[in-house]
Design a protein around this motif. Structure first.
Motif, short mmCIF file in Angstrom:
data_model
loop_
_atom_site.label_atom_id
_atom_site.label_comp_id
_atom_site.label_asym_id
_atom_site.label_seq_id
_atom_site.Cartn_x
_atom_site.Cartn_y
_atom_site.Cartn_z
N GLY A 7 0.52 -1.20 0.24
CA GLY A 7 -0.05 -0.03 0.15
C GLY A 7 0.91 1.23 -0.12
N GLU A 8 0.15 2.42 -0.31
CA GLU A 8 0.75 3.95 -0.15
C GLU A 8 1.68 4.03 0.88
OE1 GLU A 8 -0.26 8.33 -0.97
OE2 GLU A 8 -1.82 6.86 -1.15
N PHE A 9 0.87 3.86 2.07
CA PHE A 9 1.56 4.43 3.27
C PHE A 9 2.67 3.34 3.62
CE2 PHE A 9 -2.52 6.56 2.93
CZ PHE A 9 -2.16 7.93 3.09
N ALA A 91 8.62 13.14 -6.11
CA ALA A 91 7.28 12.48 -6.37
C ALA A 91 7.37 11.24 -7.17
CB ALA A 91 6.48 13.80 -7.07
N LEU A 92 6.89 10.17 -6.90
CA LEU A 92 6.95 8.98 -7.47
C LEU A 92 5.64 8.61 -8.24
CD1 LEU A 92 9.18 6.67 -5.12
CD2 LEU A 92 9.96 8.01 -7.04
N CYS A 93 5.63 8.37 -9.17
CA CYS A 93 4.36 7.70 -10.10
C CYS A 93 4.63 6.28 -10.42
CB CYS A 93 3.68 8.78 -11.21
SG CYS A 93 3.54 10.38 -10.74
N ILE A 94 4.01 5.25 -9.83
CA ILE A 94 4.58 3.86 -10.00
C ILE A 94 3.47 3.10 -10.09
CG2 ILE A 94 6.48 4.30 -8.76
CD1 ILE A 94 5.33 3.24 -6.36
N ASP A 118 25.82 16.94 1.11
CA ASP A 118 25.06 17.15 2.47
C ASP A 118 23.66 17.59 2.26
OD1 ASP A 118 24.93 17.43 5.31
OD2 ASP A 118 25.48 19.40 5.22
N ALA A 119 22.90 17.28 1.66
CA ALA A 119 21.54 17.58 1.29
C ALA A 119 20.85 16.04 1.42
CB ALA A 119 21.23 17.96 -0.20
N GLY A 120 19.42 16.19 1.25
CA GLY A 120 18.71 14.98 1.73
C GLY A 120 17.41 15.01 1.05
N VAL A 121 16.70 13.86 1.06
CA VAL A 121 15.39 13.65 0.26
C VAL A 121 14.44 14.21 1.72
CG1 VAL A 121 13.54 12.46 -0.74
CG2 VAL A 121 16.01 12.19 -1.13
N VAL A 122 13.73 15.36 1.52
CA VAL A 122 12.80 15.79 2.81
C VAL A 122 11.31 15.65 2.74
CG1 VAL A 122 14.75 17.35 3.43
CG2 VAL A 122 12.93 18.14 1.98
N GLY A 123 11.02 15.11 1.55
CA GLY A 123 9.62 15.10 1.45
C GLY A 123 9.12 14.67 0.06
N GLY A 124 7.87 14.53 -0.19
CA GLY A 124 7.35 14.22 -1.65
C GLY A 124 6.20 13.58 -1.71
N ASP A 125 5.72 12.84 -2.70
CA ASP A 125 4.43 12.43 -2.87
C ASP A 125 4.42 10.81 -3.59
OD1 ASP A 125 1.58 12.14 -2.84
OD2 ASP A 125 1.13 13.42 -4.42
N MET A 126 3.53 10.22 -3.68
CA MET A 126 3.46 8.92 -4.54
C MET A 126 2.04 8.86 -5.00
SD MET A 126 5.34 5.98 -2.27
CE MET A 126 6.88 6.01 -1.75
N SER A 127 2.05 8.18 -6.21
CA SER A 127 0.79 8.04 -6.98
C SER A 127 0.78 6.87 -7.77
CB SER A 127 0.57 8.99 -8.01
OG SER A 127 -0.73 8.83 -8.74
#
Length: 312
Positions: A7-9, A91-94, A118-127
């Motif tokens: 599932g998504e979450f 954002a991932l569309c998969i 010294d950066a990072g992935v701090v958020g996004g979305d999925m669909s």
């Protein structure tokens, strides 16, 4: 196990557990939005999209490779403004039948590339989507400097390159012909080596204009020349043709300068500098800014391909 099974979450939990956030992240994933420090009080932002079948193929690149490429394409744009990258939003569309392990390894690649600065992935979305698509937004900080834009080049400036060009294009040609060697070229296509520190360095040196080479050196310098209202003349003798590239070009019947001048996806940085600037070893002179318009090579119009352009 497919993503539909967790599932998504559940997938979000699996992915975010693999991420690191960098020193600029004040609040990472888990809320409605992330919070990222902006010491300069200005935020540099850029977005890029990778679509399966157009930008990558899963039979040519691992998920981790794709993650590196997706992050690099955006982080390079931040460096090309003379800024320091601080964070990524993804954002991932998969497809529902995608293996969860692939998504997790993609996150590993994104995180590993971002960690280089010294950066990072701090958020996004999925669909859910029939087409695997990765959209990345990068943020950066100017550290008190003005941005280095495309429109500042002036006749008499030198044109200098940081990083390499042609390697990824050579690797793509090798893969397209059904081969997997030379491995050095194939790996260059799978994971670009971006000279991130060279962007802020160029700004400190007084670069008058700069751009990330994503679509091809001639094409991207053409954008810079147009924005600045000048011409650019490149010198072939300013470019090194490594042995592996020369051998591959001979075997495949390709002019290696087609890769070097028109190949994309290496994400080198090309900038213009006043002629009095002493360039460090990270930058090498490859041409000069002239009166006129467009880009020439050794004083003549180039009759080969200039680079990639969507919808053509």
């Amino acid at each position: 196990m497919g993503v539909a099974d967790v599932g998504e979450f559940g997938l979000i939990d699996r992915v975010t557990a693999r991420l690191t956030y960098g020193s600029s992240c004040l609040l990472g994933p888990g809320d409605d939005a992330a919070v990222v420090a902006a010491p300069d009080r200005r935020v540099v932002a850029s977005t890029d999209v990778l679509v399966e079948g157009r930008h990558f193929r899963r039979d040519w690149s691992s998920a981790r490779d794709v993650g590196h490429r997706a992050a690099a394409a955006n982080l390079a744009d931040i460096a090309a403004m003379g800024a320091t990258p601080t964070a990524l939003l993804v954002a991932l569309c998969i497809p529902a039948d995608l293996d969860t392990a692939w998504a997790e390894e993609l996150a590993d690649g994104l995180a590993a590339e971002a960690a280089l600065v010294d950066a990072g992935v701090v958020g996004g979305d999925m669909s859910a989507s029939a087409t695997l698509t990765i959209a990345v937004t990068a943020l950066g900080d100017l550290d008190g400097r003005p941005p280095v834009v495309r429109s500042g080049a002036r006749p008499g400036d030198v044109v200098a390159l940081a990083g390499r060009t042609g390697w990824a294009a050579a690797g793509l040609t090798v893969l397209s012909r059904g081969f997997r060697t030379p491995r050095l070229l194939v790996e260059a296509y799978r994971r670009p080596e971006v000279p991130y520190p060279a962007g802020p360095e160029a700004a400190q040196l007084g670069a008058t204009a700069m751009i990330d080479v994503s679509d091809g050196l001639l094409a991207d310098l053409g954008h810079l020349a147009k924005a600045s209202g000048v011409g650019v003349d490149l010198r072939r003798d300013g470019f090194e043709v490594p042995r592996q590239m020369s051998d591959a070009a001979q075997a495949l019947g390709v002019d290696p300068y087609t890769w070097i001048l028109a190949g994309g996806d290496d994400h080198a940085l090309v900038a213009t500098f006043p002629p009095a600037v002493a360039l460090p070893p990270s930058w090498r002179t490859v041409g000069r800014v002239v009166e006129g318009a467009g880009v020439t090579v050794d004083g003549d119009a180039y009759d080969g391909p200039a680079g990639w352009e969507h919808f053509r």
